[in-house]
Design an enzyme around this catalytic site. Structure first.
Site, PDB file in Angstrom:
ATOM      1  N   ASP A 192       0.826  -1.211   0.000  1.00  0.00           N
ATOM      2  CA  ASP A 192       0.000   0.000   0.000  1.00  0.00           C
ATOM      3  C   ASP A 192       0.862   1.264   0.000  1.00  0.00           C
ATOM      4  O   ASP A 192       2.071   1.219   0.281  1.00  0.00           O
ATOM      5  CB  ASP A 192      -0.921  -0.027   1.231  1.00  0.00           C
ATOM      6  N   ASP A 205     -10.863   1.874  -3.330  1.00  0.00           N
ATOM      7  CA  ASP A 205     -11.389   1.408  -2.041  1.00  0.00           C
ATOM      8  C   ASP A 205     -12.903   1.226  -2.121  1.00  0.00           C
ATOM      9  O   ASP A 205     -13.522   0.711  -1.190  1.00  0.00           O
ATOM     10  CB  ASP A 205     -11.060   2.414  -0.932  1.00  0.00           C
TER      11      ASP A 205
HETATM   12  C1  GLA Z   1      -5.806   1.910   2.265  1.00  0.00           C
HETATM   13  C2  GLA Z   1      -6.220   0.812   1.315  1.00  0.00           C
HETATM   14  C3  GLA Z   1      -7.321  -0.009   1.954  1.00  0.00           C
HETATM   15  C4  GLA Z   1      -6.855  -0.562   3.266  1.00  0.00           C
HETATM   16  C5  GLA Z   1      -6.384   0.557   4.173  1.00  0.00           C
HETATM   17  C6  GLA Z   1      -5.741   0.032   5.429  1.00  0.00           C
HETATM   18  O1  GLA Z   1      -6.819   2.850   2.410  1.00  0.00           O
HETATM   19  O2  GLA Z   1      -6.616   1.338   0.089  1.00  0.00           O
HETATM   20  O3  GLA Z   1      -7.715  -1.053   1.088  1.00  0.00           O
HETATM   21  O4  GLA Z   1      -5.817  -1.485   3.061  1.00  0.00           O
HETATM   22  O5  GLA Z   1      -5.424   1.382   3.516  1.00  0.00           O
HETATM   23  O6  GLA Z   1      -5.309   1.040   6.256  1.00  0.00           O
END
Ligand code: GLA
Length: 705
Positions: free
Chosen positions: A448, A508
């Site tokens: 990420d 997301d």
């Molecule tokens: C980001 C990612 C999510 C999740 C969060 C965790 O927002 O896009 O899918 O993994 O971090 O903190």
């Protein structure tokens, strides 16, 4: 009369012709469907030459593949250069040009300015043009590069309409079409990653182009940092596009004898609308970009803990979730954020990549063992480029983050960015990940990146080079580990990441209506096997929308399918339906992930796609209605892209959408199957009940011998 030179490249169905007079920089004389082998290229180029008109330089300067301003070209230049504090005027001339096989090289030089440029254009798999430039300082004092295009492309006259693909967090890739007006259309990203602005994607074409008709040009820059993409259309409607990495002033300064090589730009031409663009990009990425693509096995169904447990994780709750996942057919359990350091929310612990001793007292082994015993493999979330000010790593090395000395260290999501280009920081980050992967059987990392890069102190470019080197080093040490690129969803999706990763997290936002839109946009460039698509919770945590499980599951099937919800929050019936769709995904994923994707046109408000196996023997179609249709009976869905002379047995895989099934005239006929030719399917079609909101049908086709 100066000599006219031409160079020609041919792909499978594409011809490119460059033409130039004397030692001028080449222009683009032709980019289109294959020309006859004996085409007289001088005649082709000569037929396009124009005489001078009023108010032009005495020797008018046409658009070229390396535009420069010194002789009177008034459009954008390919590069902005400086020696010391003065802009450097260059007058590059062609000193060599050659074509070999499917590649050509043009060498430009300006000895007085001390600059040389090499342009490499090649036709790769999928008839994709792969273009890059290398700029060398052949002078004897440093040369600063403030801007340098990887691609400069004079646009064909028919390219008068642009589809902008920009968005925001949880609302990526919003397609908006408009005319290319006179003046500049510019997209830049400045957060140290491609970001949500869509600066890495370009789609222009004829106004009439649609799903499968008309000419379109699409381009993408394979770069994971900042981008700048520009089209300028001058007063005579001559349009030129440039694409390159956006550089901070003073960031790239070439010592004498050194060179800057741009990232590659990918350019696809379609004479068959959006489907031609899809076909080119999917073929190209599969054959030349995605790592070891030919050896990928089936894309395992994920369950990701994020929407189910959030930060509220421990060994027991994760094991219980894994058990519920296995029961519905999930094949990989992914432990998302919250497992390391003392992380209870997003305010701490990035950089401390060891399991939280309180919540995972036995480390990750008990969970991983249970996941394996359940027949699944194990994946883990990491955000390796970041550090929380509240972390052991930051306390030990407060100077390891990107910062301007003596200035504030502004955070985003309570975190700072590690200065990866410092060798000790890169080595430490590698060692932390390497230790995790050595200690545990981890099949997959969700990598990420949840903040922009600021302040960068002129290090944005070096940061991306260091990131790529880190990924390369990790992949060499652990070649079997799959990696997903996530950046708060789709904030860093590009072909340079995809050369090192196995999938991306497009958004997301798991809301199926949003996903239909997102998949339509992303799939212009990316094949479905790299697009993570998950069944989210109900109601959706981002949009608040309530949708049925069948619809959510059917949308998620057309990507790399996963579940990002807790099966315990579903009714037994919903779990059963979800399990049924997971089984359908398993039965059809080879076709969805290896086949040719063909966008269908089911009517207003509806979405449709067809995936045809490489052998042509099987195909799976998908048709979905989002709103309440104006007409009760939508026109029959035409399945285009199939072999017109072949015959196919058509069935509608169950479970059927609950409300719409009542309107099927002859359910048993659809169960038994109907045999139709590819021509009939394309011209006549299937009358599916598609009037109600959030209805989705699957259409299975098997070729009949
Ligand atoms: C980001 C990612 C999510 C999740 C969060 C965790 O927002 O896009 O899918 O993994 O971090 O903190």
């Amino acid at each position: 009369m100066t000599a006219l030179h031409t160079l020609r490249l041919d792909g499978d169905a594409l011809t490119l012709v460059l033409a130039w007079s004397g030692d001028a920089v080449p222009g683009l004389a032709y980019l289109g469907a294959t020309l006859p082998a004996d085409e007289d290229l001088a005649a082709l180029a000569g037929a396009l030459q124009r005489g001078r008109h009023e108010s032009q330089a005495d020797a008018p300067q046409p658009a070229t593949i390396w535009p420069q301003t010194g002789r009177g070209w008034l459009g954008p230049a390919a590069a902005d250069l400086r020696r010391g504090d003065r802009a450097l005027d260059v007058d590059l001339q062609t000193v060599a040009a050659r074509a070999e096989g499917r590649a050509l090289t043009v060498e430009l030089a300006d000895a007085a300015a001390g600059v040389a440029v090499r342009l490499d254009w090649r036709i790769g798999a999928g008839d994709m043009l792969v273009v890059r430039a290398t700029l060398t300082n052949v002078g004897d004092v440093p040369l600063a590069i403030d801007a340098c295009a990887a691609l400069a492309l004079p646009l064909p006259v028919w390219a008068t309409r642009i589809t902008d693909l920009s968005g925001r967090w949880s609302g990526e890739m919003r397609a908006a079409a408009g005319d290319l007006a006179r003046g500049a259309w510019v997209k830049e990203s400045r957060g140290g990653r491609p970001g949500f602005s869509g600066a890495q994607w370009l789609l222009v074409g004829e106004p009439e182009a649609d799903a499968d008709r008309g000419r379109l040009l699409a381009a993408h820059l394979a770069w994971s940092g900042d981008h700048v993409t520009r089209i300028e259309r001058d007063n005579d409607s001559v349009a030129l596009a440039t694409m390159g990495a956006r550089l901070d002033a003073g960031e790239i300064v070439l010592a004498p004898g050194t060179a800057y090589e741009t990232p590659a730009a990918l350019v696809a031409l379609s004479t068959a609308g959006r489907n031609g663009i899809r076909c080119a990009f999917h073929r190209h990425l599969r054959a030349e970009v995605l790592p070891g693509r030919a050896d990928w096995g089936p894309r395992k169904v994920h369950l990701n803990s994020w929407e189910a447990l959030g930060f509220d994780l421990d060994t027991a709750s994760a094991i219980a979730l894994a058990e519920r996942a296995a029961a519905i057919g999930v094949e990989r359990f992914v432990l998302d954020d919250g497992w390391f350091g003392r992380r209870r929310d997003d305010s701490s612990s990035l950089g401390d990549w060891t399991p939280d001793p309180q919540r995972f007292p036995g480390g990750l082994a008990p969970l991983i063992d249970r996941v394996h015993a359940l027949g699944m493999d194990f994946g883990l979330w990491v955000e390796p480029e970041m550090v929380s000010p509240d972390s052991d790593l930051y306390r030990a090395h407060p100077d390891w983050c990107l910062h301007a000395p003596g200035r504030a260290r502004p955070a985003q999501r309570n975190q700072l960015v590690l200065d990866l280009a410092r060798p000790e920081v890169g080595d430490h980050t590698f060692a932390a990940l390497d230790a995790l992967l050595r200690a545990h059987p981890i099949a997959y990392l969700k990598w990420d990146h949840n903040r922009e890069l600021f302040p960068r102190a002129g290090k944005g470019h070096a940061q991306i080079r260091a990131l790529h080197a880190l990924l390369d080093r990790l992949r060499a040490a652990h070649p079997a580990v799959e990696i997903e690129s996530c950046a708060s969803g789709g904030g860093r999706i590009d072909a340079a990441m995809l050369a090192r990763c196995h999938r991306v997290w497009p958004s997301d936002n798991n809301d199926p209506l949003e996903r239909l839109r997102l998949n339509a946009s992303y799939s212009l460039f990316l094949p479905r096997e790299v697009l993570g698509n998950h069944v989210g919770p109900d109601p959706n945590p981002i949009t608040g929308r309530v949708t049925g499980i069948d619809f959510r599951a059917r949308v998620a099937m057309f990507g790399h399918m996963g579940v990002e919800a807790d099966p315990a929050s579903m009714s037994a019936w919903e779990r059963e339906r979800l399990a049924a769709h997971i089984a359908l995904y398993k039965a059809w994923r080879d076709v969805i992930h290896e086949g040719l994707e063909w966008e269908l046109t089911p009517g207003k408000g509806a979405h449709g796609s067809l995936f045809i196996a490489p052998s042509g023997a099987r195909a799976i179609g998908f048709a979905a209605q989002t709103g309440f249709a104006a007409d009760y009976d939508l026109p029959p869905l035409r399945l285009t892209g199939l072999d017109p002379s072949a015959r196919y047995r058509v069935t509608l895989p169950e479970p059927w959408p609950r409300k719409a099934r009542r309107y099927l005239a002859d359910p048993d006929g659809w169960r038994a199957g109907r045999t139709l030719s590819g021509r009939a399917l394309a011209e006549s079609g299937l009358a599916l009940p598609l009037a109600h909101p959030e209805t989705a049908w699957l259409i299975a086709l098997e070729k009949v011998a």
